[in-house]
Design a protein around this motif. Structure first.
Motif, short mmCIF file in Angstrom:
data_model
loop_
_atom_site.label_atom_id
_atom_site.label_comp_id
_atom_site.label_asym_id
_atom_site.label_seq_id
_atom_site.Cartn_x
_atom_site.Cartn_y
_atom_site.Cartn_z
N MET A 55 0.80 -1.19 0.00
CA MET A 55 0.00 0.00 0.00
C MET A 55 0.84 1.25 0.00
SD MET A 55 -3.17 -0.44 2.46
CE MET A 55 -4.54 -1.40 2.00
N ASN A 56 2.06 1.16 -0.42
CA ASN A 56 2.92 2.33 -0.38
C ASN A 56 3.91 2.29 -1.51
OD1 ASN A 56 4.35 0.15 0.58
ND2 ASN A 56 5.73 1.44 1.72
N ASP A 57 4.67 3.39 -1.63
CA ASP A 57 5.71 3.38 -2.63
C ASP A 57 7.09 3.44 -2.01
OD1 ASP A 57 5.42 6.88 -3.71
OD2 ASP A 57 5.63 5.99 -1.75
N SER A 58 7.19 3.48 -0.68
CA SER A 58 8.49 3.67 -0.06
C SER A 58 9.41 2.47 -0.16
CB SER A 58 8.32 4.10 1.40
OG SER A 58 7.50 3.23 2.11
N PRO A 59 8.97 1.19 0.03
CA PRO A 59 9.92 0.09 -0.13
C PRO A 59 9.95 -0.41 -1.56
CG PRO A 59 7.90 -0.78 0.73
CD PRO A 59 7.69 0.70 0.54
N HIS A 60 9.21 0.24 -2.43
CA HIS A 60 9.12 -0.22 -3.81
C HIS A 60 10.10 0.56 -4.66
CE1 HIS A 60 4.62 -1.08 -2.82
NE2 HIS A 60 5.45 -1.60 -1.98
N PHE A 116 -9.86 7.67 9.54
CA PHE A 116 -9.44 8.60 8.50
C PHE A 116 -10.43 9.77 8.47
CE2 PHE A 116 -7.50 4.70 6.66
CZ PHE A 116 -6.20 5.17 6.54
N GLN A 117 -9.92 10.97 8.23
CA GLN A 117 -10.76 12.15 8.08
C GLN A 117 -11.17 12.24 6.61
OE1 GLN A 117 -8.88 15.68 9.91
NE2 GLN A 117 -7.49 14.23 10.89
N GLN A 118 -12.41 11.84 6.31
CA GLN A 118 -12.88 11.74 4.94
C GLN A 118 -13.99 12.75 4.65
OE1 GLN A 118 -13.06 7.86 3.01
NE2 GLN A 118 -12.95 6.89 5.02
N SER A 119 -14.32 12.84 3.37
CA SER A 119 -15.45 13.64 2.91
C SER A 119 -16.52 12.66 2.45
CB SER A 119 -15.03 14.56 1.76
OG SER A 119 -14.01 15.45 2.16
N PRO A 120 -17.40 12.21 3.34
CA PRO A 120 -18.36 11.16 2.98
C PRO A 120 -19.42 11.66 2.02
CG PRO A 120 -18.82 11.99 5.17
CD PRO A 120 -17.54 12.63 4.74
N TYR A 121 -19.99 10.72 1.28
CA TYR A 121 -21.18 11.04 0.50
C TYR A 121 -22.35 11.20 1.48
CZ TYR A 121 -18.39 9.00 -3.31
OH TYR A 121 -17.40 8.71 -4.21
N SER A 122 -23.45 11.73 0.98
CA SER A 122 -24.64 11.91 1.82
C SER A 122 -25.87 11.41 1.07
CB SER A 122 -24.81 13.38 2.20
OG SER A 122 -25.91 13.56 3.05
N PRO A 123 -26.37 10.23 1.47
CA PRO A 123 -25.88 9.36 2.54
C PRO A 123 -24.66 8.55 2.09
CG PRO A 123 -27.78 8.36 1.51
CD PRO A 123 -27.63 9.72 0.87
N GLU A 124 -23.90 8.09 3.05
CA GLU A 124 -22.70 7.31 2.77
C GLU A 124 -23.08 5.85 2.52
OE1 GLU A 124 -19.72 8.01 2.01
OE2 GLU A 124 -18.19 7.27 3.40
N PRO A 125 -22.70 5.27 1.38
CA PRO A 125 -23.00 3.86 1.13
C PRO A 125 -21.97 2.97 1.81
CG PRO A 125 -21.78 4.74 -0.72
CD PRO A 125 -21.97 5.89 0.26
N TYR A 126 -22.17 1.69 1.69
CA TYR A 126 -21.20 0.71 2.19
C TYR A 126 -20.01 0.69 1.23
CZ TYR A 126 -19.32 -3.82 3.67
OH TYR A 126 -18.51 -4.84 4.12
N LEU A 127 -18.82 0.92 1.75
CA LEU A 127 -17.60 0.92 0.96
C LEU A 127 -16.73 -0.25 1.37
CD1 LEU A 127 -16.75 4.74 1.18
CD2 LEU A 127 -17.94 3.56 -0.67
N GLU A 128 -15.88 -0.70 0.45
CA GLU A 128 -14.99 -1.83 0.74
C GLU A 128 -13.57 -1.52 0.25
OE1 GLU A 128 -17.41 -5.87 0.42
OE2 GLU A 128 -17.50 -4.76 -1.47
N GLY A 129 -12.65 -2.40 0.64
CA GLY A 129 -11.31 -2.40 0.06
C GLY A 129 -10.52 -1.13 0.27
N ALA A 130 -10.56 -0.52 1.44
CA ALA A 130 -9.77 0.68 1.70
C ALA A 130 -8.30 0.40 1.47
CB ALA A 130 -10.00 1.17 3.12
N TYR A 131 -7.62 1.36 0.82
CA TYR A 131 -6.23 1.17 0.43
C TYR A 131 -5.57 2.54 0.35
CZ TYR A 131 -2.28 -0.46 -2.44
OH TYR A 131 -1.02 -0.75 -2.91
N VAL A 132 -4.35 2.67 0.85
CA VAL A 132 -3.62 3.94 0.80
C VAL A 132 -2.37 3.77 -0.04
CG1 VAL A 132 -2.42 5.71 2.14
CG2 VAL A 132 -4.51 4.69 3.04
N PHE A 133 -2.15 4.75 -0.91
CA PHE A 133 -0.99 4.76 -1.80
C PHE A 133 -0.43 6.17 -1.80
CE2 PHE A 133 0.69 5.55 -6.13
CZ PHE A 133 1.67 4.56 -6.19
#
Length: 431
Positions: free
Chosen positions: A1-6, A289-306
């Motif tokens: 999930m990162n670029d530092s060791p890559h 995480f401090q996010q900007s959710p949709y209104s209403p917020e649906p079910y989300l999956e697969g959170a990933y940080v890059f």
């Protein structure tokens, strides 16, 4: 999930912007001058509208399916969901790795049980892709690095499969149960790690960490913090057949930067790992995480940080649901389920921030049908995202297309530069 060791090489991505417009999106299509960064598209209005333009689809001109070495079970290609691919520098040479959620022979999907985690490696993204050589570790199918069936390898002081991860039988409803999904492979401080999730048919559902005692092929053991349960606290969730108290946060991943690593959990939680990587740092409540959710917020999956270009990108898989506007036109949006709403595509949505924890910007559609994936750089610095074409619902569940679903696919990505900091599936050249 990162670029530092890559691969730290930075590519000047002069990708191509798209050409098609969309009625639901504000503004016209803009293009950068030759040799400049491609332009970011205006945000959809209202916030939460999905961008369905063909420019954001994985296509023949910007993507391909990895030619993974087939196993005896594979008839024409490897069936895979939650495709994960990455590139690491090991002993001075690039090593590409691939994994994902696969199914056991004879089953149409990866449940109610599957037979573990398989890993493929290559020295080029185009291949040849070979199954990791596990033949010197155990007498099992080549490439299988971990499975609930390896519980017999447990010894005092070394746990390969925790009791809650073992196969079990519910004596009637599903029979044999126990499946693992969405594995990710990481090379951090000279050690190989796999973060994965025991699925809905397991005795406990949630994310865990495997630690290799050798190379990318293993052997792997379970981190100490997962001997008794998945990461985080349990809560009520999931399908009705999951017993209360068994459900934990799913789709776990790993983000590392420098000598620090974090666990990322769907869809808004994270936690630092201990320095020894045997568990996460204990806390009363996992930070959000401090996010900007949709209104209403649906079910989300697969959170990933890059991380790229000094910015942090928080990715989610979101279902684009189609419905009908009052004027009879079609609405495509990241809406929760509801009457008249039909699952259409399993999209990749992104947001960007100056900081890992946020605050993150409004999300945008970065790839149509490319949800539950990761982004990585190849040896030349080109950005890629994975995709798999979700066969469960929507566009790729149609019988006329299902034969092309559940694939280990990769698609080129483009960056809109340091001013707008958007990532998109590589769009088509303007006519």
């Amino acid at each position: 999930m990162n670029d530092s060791p890559h691969l730290r090489r930075r590519a000047v991505l002069t990708g191509m912007a798209g050409v098609a417009g969309a009625a639901a999106l504000s503004g016209g299509t803009a293009y950068a001058a030759p040799g400049r960064y491609p332009a970011a598209w205006p945000d959809g209005e209202p916030y939460g509208v999905a961008d369905t333009r063909l420019d954001l689809w994985p296509r023949d001109d910007n993507s391909f399916v990895l030619p993974l070495e087939q196993r005896p079970r594979d008839e024409q290609r490897v069936w895979m969901r939650d495709t994960y691919v990455n590139c690491f520098i090991v002993d001075g040479q690039p090593l590409y790795v691939a994994t994902g959620t696969t199914r056991a022979p004879g089953l149409p999907a990866a449940g109610p049980w599957n037979d573990g985690i398989f890993v493929w490696t290559a020295h080029s993204l185009r291949g040849p892709w070979r199954l990791a050589d596990t033949t010197g570790i155990r007498d099992a199918e080549k490439g299988k690095v971990w499975s609930p069936e390896f519980a017999g390898e447990n010894t005092p002081g070394r746990t390969v499969v925790a009791p809650w991860q073992e196969y079990w039988d519910d004596h009637g409803q599903f029979g044999k149960r126990g499946n693992v999904w969405a594995p990710e492979i990481h090379y951090f401080r000279g050690t190989w790690y796999i973060v994965a999730c025991m699925g809905d048919h397991s005795q406990k559902v949630g994310s865990f960490l495997l630690i290799s005692e050798g190379g990318v092929e293993g052997p792997y053991r379970v981190a100490e913090g997962n001997y008794d349960k998945p990461f985080g606290d349990s809560f009520i969730g999931g399908p009705a057949f999951i017993k209360p108290g068994a459900y934990h946060h799913i789709d776990g991943g790993l983000y590392s930067e420098g000598d620090q690593a974090w666990l990322v959990l769907h869809n808004n939680l994270y936690a630092p790992f201990r320095d020894d990587m045997e568990d996460i740092v204990p806390t009363t409540n996992l930070p959000l995480f401090q996010q900007s959710p949709y209104s209403p917020e649906p079910y989300l999956e697969g959170a990933y940080v890059f991380k790229y270009g000094g910015k942090y990108y928080l990715m989610h898989a979101a279902w684009d649901r189609a419905s009908t506007n009052p004027d009879g036109s079609t609405r495509n949006a990241y809406d929760p389920p509801g009457t008249g709403r039909t699952q259409y595509q399993y999209d990749l949505v992104m947001a960007v921030s100056d900081h890992f924890e946020g605050p993150y910007s409004h999300r945008w559609t970065a790839g149509v049908g490319a949800g539950h994936n990761n982004v990585f750089q190849d040896v030349s610095g080109q950005l890629w995202a994975t995709f798999f074409r979700n066969p469960a619902f929507g566009y790729w569940a149609d019988p006329s297309r299902s034969g092309d679903a559940a694939v280990p696919g990769v698609v080129r990505m483009e960056w809109t530069g340091p001013q707008s900091n958007r990532l998109y599936v590589q769009r088509r050249r303007p006519a």
